[in-house]
Structures are given as structure tokens and as C-alpha cells.
Design an enzyme around this catalytic site. Structure first.
Site, mmCIF file in Angstrom:
data_model
loop_
_atom_site.group_PDB
_atom_site.id
_atom_site.type_symbol
_atom_site.label_atom_id
_atom_site.label_comp_id
_atom_site.label_asym_id
_atom_site.label_seq_id
_atom_site.Cartn_x
_atom_site.Cartn_y
_atom_site.Cartn_z
ATOM 1 N N ASP A 1 -0.965 -14.143 0.004
ATOM 2 C CA ASP A 1 -1.035 -13.974 1.453
ATOM 3 C C ASP A 1 -0.893 -15.325 2.127
ATOM 4 O O ASP A 1 -1.320 -16.342 1.573
ATOM 5 C CB ASP A 1 -2.351 -13.308 1.868
ATOM 6 C CG ASP A 1 -2.231 -12.757 3.277
ATOM 7 O OD1 ASP A 1 -1.783 -11.616 3.435
ATOM 8 O OD2 ASP A 1 -2.545 -13.499 4.224
ATOM 9 N N ARG B 1 0.779 -1.234 0.000
ATOM 10 C CA ARG B 1 0.000 0.000 0.000
ATOM 11 C C ARG B 1 0.812 1.287 0.000
ATOM 12 O O ARG B 1 0.271 2.354 -0.272
ATOM 13 C CB ARG B 1 -0.962 0.012 1.201
ATOM 14 C CG ARG B 1 -2.160 -0.902 0.980
ATOM 15 C CD ARG B 1 -2.886 -1.152 2.267
ATOM 16 N NE ARG B 1 -2.004 -1.885 3.167
ATOM 17 C CZ ARG B 1 -2.343 -2.289 4.390
ATOM 18 N NH1 ARG B 1 -3.529 -2.000 4.857
ATOM 19 N NH2 ARG B 1 -1.492 -2.965 5.128
ATOM 20 N N TYR C 1 -3.605 -18.009 13.482
ATOM 21 C CA TYR C 1 -4.752 -17.466 12.722
ATOM 22 C C TYR C 1 -5.953 -18.406 12.773
ATOM 23 O O TYR C 1 -7.096 -17.961 12.894
ATOM 24 C CB TYR C 1 -4.339 -17.146 11.280
ATOM 25 C CG TYR C 1 -3.568 -15.855 11.208
ATOM 26 C CD1 TYR C 1 -4.230 -14.626 11.228
ATOM 27 C CD2 TYR C 1 -2.184 -15.843 11.183
ATOM 28 C CE1 TYR C 1 -3.524 -13.432 11.205
ATOM 29 C CE2 TYR C 1 -1.464 -14.650 11.157
ATOM 30 C CZ TYR C 1 -2.150 -13.452 11.176
ATOM 31 O OH TYR C 1 -1.454 -12.266 11.170
#
Ligand code: CP3
Length: 347
Positions: A75, A29, A150
Site C-alpha cells: 500500500d 477484494r 494522507y
């Protein structure tokens, strides 16, 4: 020496003309062209799953920054979704349906990467063709412990209490999950290597949460297995144990060609813990890229001096952050190549 050889030579402990550099999260980003492609894709997961767009963003930093390696745009959570854990990426970060018990873990699958994640392998093939030999391509996966956090937390952990509850109250279930994640990662990385990834990096972003004794039980054996099972494929493996200063001596024994070092441990101190038979990668604090360029130069020179021009790949100590001025990332690459070439001339 060609730019294309620096990174692979440094991994193999062979001579280089200057210190190679790439930047974790180099496609991201902080680059306006990334934000434009991301907007075209609509959302982050679509960007990951559209090979042409994943290829486009992978290539964006290569010539703009002049880095010595490309890293596949994807990812670490993509294979977890295929194991049977629904995944979403709202603005706050990843959200998964947490799995915390033996029955839930037993229901998870080990996906066949070629069949179920063809978009990743297609992206790898497109990127290799587009790179046309300019620099090597790194594939990657999460390491089993980080992936477990996660699955169990359902998001980026804060205190990691659910993770540790599983490890310390249901170790059999924890090991069953770690084994499934290990099998998934081996299959997934082997597919990336067959598709054209020349190096692979294992991201163990949260392993620093573990005390050394727990690292030896819940993380190290699985990382060692992954490295052993990939070895016949011939692609070097980089293991990045984030916040792993106290784990470095153990990490050095896992068979990796290189260890990523976060910014908390100076490279010369890391070297004293690992011995000379491994390449070290790192480790400027990512926030130093917010500082004026002369200060970046001073601190990058210190990292290079501590690396001593011996089996050292320059990187940040963790991923580059969205507020980073792109011109400062460009300056860092120029600085590392300039000072690195002096370092290699005087040796
Ligand atoms: O290095 C690269 O340029 C390759 C791309 C890459 C991404 N994620 C793209 C991404 C890599 C190697 C990763 C790995 C990853 N993903 C890790 C391990 C590395 C690390 O930082 O420790 C982890 C923990 C994840 C999980 C993840 N993905 C989180 C926690 C988040 C949200 C936080 C954030 O940075 O936004 C993501 C999203 C993500 N992955 C983005 C990118 C470019 C931002 C998504 C966007 O465009 O909005």
C-alpha cells in the site's frame, strides 16, 4: 512474441503482438481467493507485512486473468508509517495521526527502505522467483502530493481543505514535507528496483484536486526529481495522475516512460495533449465491469481504437472495485488481447 515481453515492449515503444493489459488493484477484494488470504492474515497491514502472503495475493490474478504484468501487493501508506506517522486500517479506510505544522513536519524521518521495510523487498524477491519470468513485476509508491494529503488529512481527503490550507498559508512547510516525501519515495523505489521490480508506477491519486498552476508548484517538480533520480537504475517509470486531464500536457514533460490516464479523458484526446514520445496506459471506467460482457467488449474496443495500437497499455481508468464479478475481469483480458492482436496485424 512471449507474453512476458508485451508490457516492457509497449513501455519502450517497441512492437508488440497485441495490446498488453494489467488492472490497477488486480489483487483485491473482488477475488474470493484474495478474501481468503486476507482472512488468514487477520488484517490488511499484516497481509502487507508478511512476504509469503503478499506474494500469494500478488500471484492470484496472474494466471486467472491472464494479465501481462504483476504488481507488488502493498500500500502507498506503508512508507509513511515508517516516517513516523502512526497508521491503522479500520474497515472505513486508512487512518493516520495527522501532521499539519512545521514542527510536526520537521520531526518526520526519511526511512531507509532496506533496513525498515525489509518485508517489502523480501516480497519482491519472492514474487520474482514465483513468477519465474511469466510476466514482469511492477513496484510502486505514492507520488509526493498524494502522500502529503494522507499525512495532512489523516485519512482519504474529501474537500482537501487541510491540505490546501497548508499549501496556501504555509508553503514553506508544505515544500519541506514534499521534499521529505520525495526523498522517501526515491529511496523506497530504488530499493524495490534493486530487489527485482522491473517497472515502477507512481500513484498520484488526488493530484486532480490541484489547479494546473498549483500542480506546477506542488506536484510536478517533485515527480520530475523522482524520475530523474531513478533513471540511472534503468527501470521504466509510469506516472498515474488520477483526474489529471487538465495536467496531461505538463505531465508529459516530466520524463516518465508512460502516463496513466483516468477514464474521464479519452485516450486519443490524451494523446493529442502528450505527443507521441510517451506510452499511455488506460482507461476503461472501472464500473463498466459491472455491465454485461457484450457492453464491456464494445467499450473496450472503443478504448483500443482510440489508443490506435501505438504505445498503448490497456488498464482501467482507476482501481478495480470490490463488487466486480471476476468473470468480467477475465473476459476483459481476453477481449483486449483478441481485438488488440487484430489491431496490430492490420498496421
Ligand atoms: O494494484 C494492486 O493490486 C496492488 C495493491 C495496491 C493496494 N493499494 C492494495 C490495497 C496498490 C497499488 C494500492 C495503492 C493505493 N493505496 C492507492 C493509490 C491507488 C488508488 O487507488 O488511487 C491509495 C490511494 C491507497 C490508500 C488506500 N489503501 C485506501 C484509500 C484504502 C481503502 C480503500 C479501499 O480500497 O479499501 C486502501 C486499502 C487497500 N489497499 C486495499 C487493498 C487491496 C483494501 C484493503 C482490504 O483488503 O480491506
Amino acid at each position: 512474441m512471449a507474453r512476458a515481453d508485451r508490457f516492457l515492449n509497449a513501455l519502450a515503444g517497441k512492437p508488440v503482438d497485441t495490446t498488453p493489459i494489467w488492472i490497477m488493484r488486480q489483487a483485491g477484494r473482488y477475488l474470493p481467493e484474495y478474501r481468503a488470504t486476507r482472512a488468514k492474515a487477520g488484517d490488511f497491514l499484516t497481509l502487507c507485512k508478511t512476504p509469503e502472503l503478499a506474494c500469494e495475493v500478488t500471484l492470484q490474478p496472474i494466471d486467472r486473468l491472464g494479465v501481462d504484468a504483476a504488481i507488488l501487493f502493498s500500500d502507498i501508506l506503508i512508507p509513511i508509517e515508517k516516517m513516523g506517522v502512526p497508521l491503522a486500517f479500520p474497515e472505513e479506510g486508512p487512518r493516520l495521526q495527522p501532521v499539519r505544522d512545521e514542527a510536526g513536519i520537521a520531526a518526520l524521518r526519511v526511512p531507509d527502505a532496506d533496513a525498515e521495510m525489509p518485508f517489502v523487498m523480501d516480497a519482491v524477491r519472492l514474487i520474482r522467483r514465483a513468477l519465474d519470468g511469466r510476466v514482469p513485476l511492477i513496484g510502486f509508491a505514492g507520488a509526493p502530493f498524494t502522500l502529503l494529503t494522507y499525512v495532512v488529512e489523516g485519512q482519504t481527503g474529501k474537500q482537501f481543505t487541510e491540505t490546501k490550507r497548508l499549501l496556501f498559508t504555509a508553503p514553506r512547510a508544505a515544500h519541506a514535507l514534499l521534499q521529505k516525501l520525495t526523498d522517501t519515495v526515491v529511496n523506497y523505489l530504488a530499493a524495490q528496483i534493486r530487489a527485482g521490480a522491473q517497472v515502477v508506477q507512481l500513484f498520484d491519486s488526488w493530484v486532480g484536486q490541484l489547479a494546473p498552476d498549483d500542480f506546477r508548484v506542488f506536484a510536478a517538480p517533485y515527480v520530475r526529481t523522482i524520475i530523474e533520480r531513478l533513471k540511472p537504475l534503468g527501470a521504466p517509470v509510469i506516472y498515474f495522475a488520477n483526474d489529471g486531464g487538465s495536467l496531461l500536457a505538463d505531465a508529459a514533460g516530466l520524463g516518465a516512460d508512460a502516463l496513466g490516464v483516468d477514464w474521464r479523458t479519452p485516450i486519443d484526446e490524451a494523446r493529442a495533449k502528450t505527443g507521441d514520445d510517451v506510452t499511455l496506459q488506460g482507461n476503461l471506467d472501472p464500473c463498466l465491469l459491472f455491465a454485461p460482457i457484450p457492453q464491456i467488449e464494445q467499450r473496450a474496443a472503443d478504448v483500443l481504437r482510440r489508443g490506435g495500437g501505438k504505445r498503448h497499455i490497456f488498464n482501467l481508468g482507476h482501481g478495480i472495485l470490490p463488487p466486480t464479478p471476476p468473470a468480467h475481469a477475465e473476459a476483459l483480458v481476453e477481449i483486449v488481447h483478441r481485438i488488440g492482436s487484430e489491431l496490430h496485424r492490420i498496421k
